[in-house]
Design a protein around this motif. Sequence first.
Motif, mmCIF file in Angstrom:
data_model
loop_
_atom_site.group_PDB
_atom_site.id
_atom_site.type_symbol
_atom_site.label_atom_id
_atom_site.label_comp_id
_atom_site.label_asym_id
_atom_site.label_seq_id
_atom_site.Cartn_x
_atom_site.Cartn_y
_atom_site.Cartn_z
ATOM 1 N N ARG A 103 0.897 -1.255 0.215
ATOM 2 C CA ARG A 103 0.002 0.009 0.161
ATOM 3 C C ARG A 103 0.763 1.258 0.038
ATOM 4 O O ARG A 103 1.869 1.251 0.707
ATOM 5 C CB ARG A 103 -1.022 -0.069 1.259
ATOM 6 N N PRO A 104 0.465 2.404 -1.031
ATOM 7 C CA PRO A 104 1.230 3.365 -0.795
ATOM 8 C C PRO A 104 0.996 4.043 0.623
ATOM 9 O O PRO A 104 0.076 4.162 1.096
ATOM 10 C CB PRO A 104 0.612 4.438 -1.899
ATOM 11 N N SER A 105 2.192 4.738 1.112
ATOM 12 C CA SER A 105 2.117 5.133 2.271
ATOM 13 C C SER A 105 1.442 6.618 2.301
ATOM 14 O O SER A 105 1.368 7.231 1.467
ATOM 15 C CB SER A 105 3.838 5.661 2.891
ATOM 16 N N PRO A 106 0.651 6.800 3.398
ATOM 17 C CA PRO A 106 -0.022 7.937 3.289
ATOM 18 C C PRO A 106 0.930 9.280 3.385
ATOM 19 O O PRO A 106 1.980 9.084 3.610
ATOM 20 C CB PRO A 106 -1.048 7.819 4.691
ATOM 21 N N ASP A 107 0.345 10.361 3.245
ATOM 22 C CA ASP A 107 1.195 11.563 3.483
ATOM 23 C C ASP A 107 2.024 11.499 4.764
ATOM 24 O O ASP A 107 1.475 11.373 5.807
ATOM 25 C CB ASP A 107 0.185 12.928 3.426
ATOM 26 N N GLY A 108 3.242 12.192 4.717
ATOM 27 C CA GLY A 108 4.069 12.198 6.031
ATOM 28 C C GLY A 108 4.549 10.760 6.304
ATOM 29 O O GLY A 108 4.304 9.740 5.802
ATOM 30 N N GLU A 109 5.082 10.850 7.463
ATOM 31 C CA GLU A 109 5.738 9.853 8.110
ATOM 32 C C GLU A 109 4.604 8.863 8.615
ATOM 33 O O GLU A 109 3.562 9.306 9.383
ATOM 34 C CB GLU A 109 6.643 10.213 9.386
ATOM 35 N N ALA A 110 4.731 7.701 8.246
ATOM 36 C CA ALA A 110 3.671 6.692 8.648
ATOM 37 C C ALA A 110 4.172 5.405 9.503
ATOM 38 O O ALA A 110 5.152 4.990 8.965
ATOM 39 C CB ALA A 110 2.696 6.196 7.622
ATOM 40 N N PHE A 111 3.447 4.765 10.206
ATOM 41 C CA PHE A 111 3.632 3.530 10.647
ATOM 42 C C PHE A 111 2.565 2.674 10.964
ATOM 43 O O PHE A 111 1.333 3.239 10.980
ATOM 44 C CB PHE A 111 4.646 3.610 12.159
ATOM 45 N N PHE A 112 2.706 1.282 10.677
ATOM 46 C CA PHE A 112 1.411 0.418 10.768
ATOM 47 C C PHE A 112 0.980 0.213 12.421
ATOM 48 O O PHE A 112 1.868 -0.156 12.860
ATOM 49 C CB PHE A 112 1.863 -0.927 10.332
#
Lengths: 111, 133
Positions: B67-76
Amino acid sequence: MAELRASYTPAVDIQETPDALWIQADLPGVSPQSLELSIENQVLWIVGRADRDVPAGYRPIHDDAPSGDFVRSFILGSAVDAKGIRTSFSDGILTLRIPKLPPSSTAKSRP
Amino acid sequence: MRPGLWTVQQQFLETGAVDTKSFGSTALYEGDEGFLLFVDLPGVLPVGVTIDAEPDRLILTARRLARPSPDGEAFFRREECFSGYWRKEIRFRAAIDPESATARLTDGVLQVFAKKAVRRRPVRVPVQGSGAG
């Protein structure tokens, strides 16, 4: 909502960014018309139905794919902006963006 | 844990148990004319699917990109959905005509139809020749 009877629970990914939570749910075979999103008492409900168009006279000989009614729910809490939720739906994937409220507006809810 | 996220992480809770993996699950139907196969492939584009039809089976592969990462820094916070390379072999109890197979991918569901092979029946061969008959 408590009376809902679901035949399966869709898989989801949840990602968090500094500004929002993102939910991506696998909903293959679900049409936008059969999908319902609602918020009730700070609970987000994803409800719908996956259908197959099987011609008359065809009989199942194997089936391990979930179908029928589904439901999945999440407690949103007070740290997110439920009114700011954005949705998109394509290729069998539902995407929700749930913005967080600024820290100052959630400070009172911290224990 | 990053400051400012505590409240969300504590309050954004799931309300029910989950035990499901639907990616690649199949439903196979048989009719008089052929077989109809449904495969759940959410998030897969038609170019990410291959189907090899043989007289007794289908060999399916699919590739679902992460899945493409959402805007900005992301973690699951939760990761249940499949991504990567998938392969499955579907065997039929009656021969199919591989040339007849058709497929389409709609709303994350691959639908494949294959006609049954025409059964070759034994034929009695007349014998020609001279003589009383």
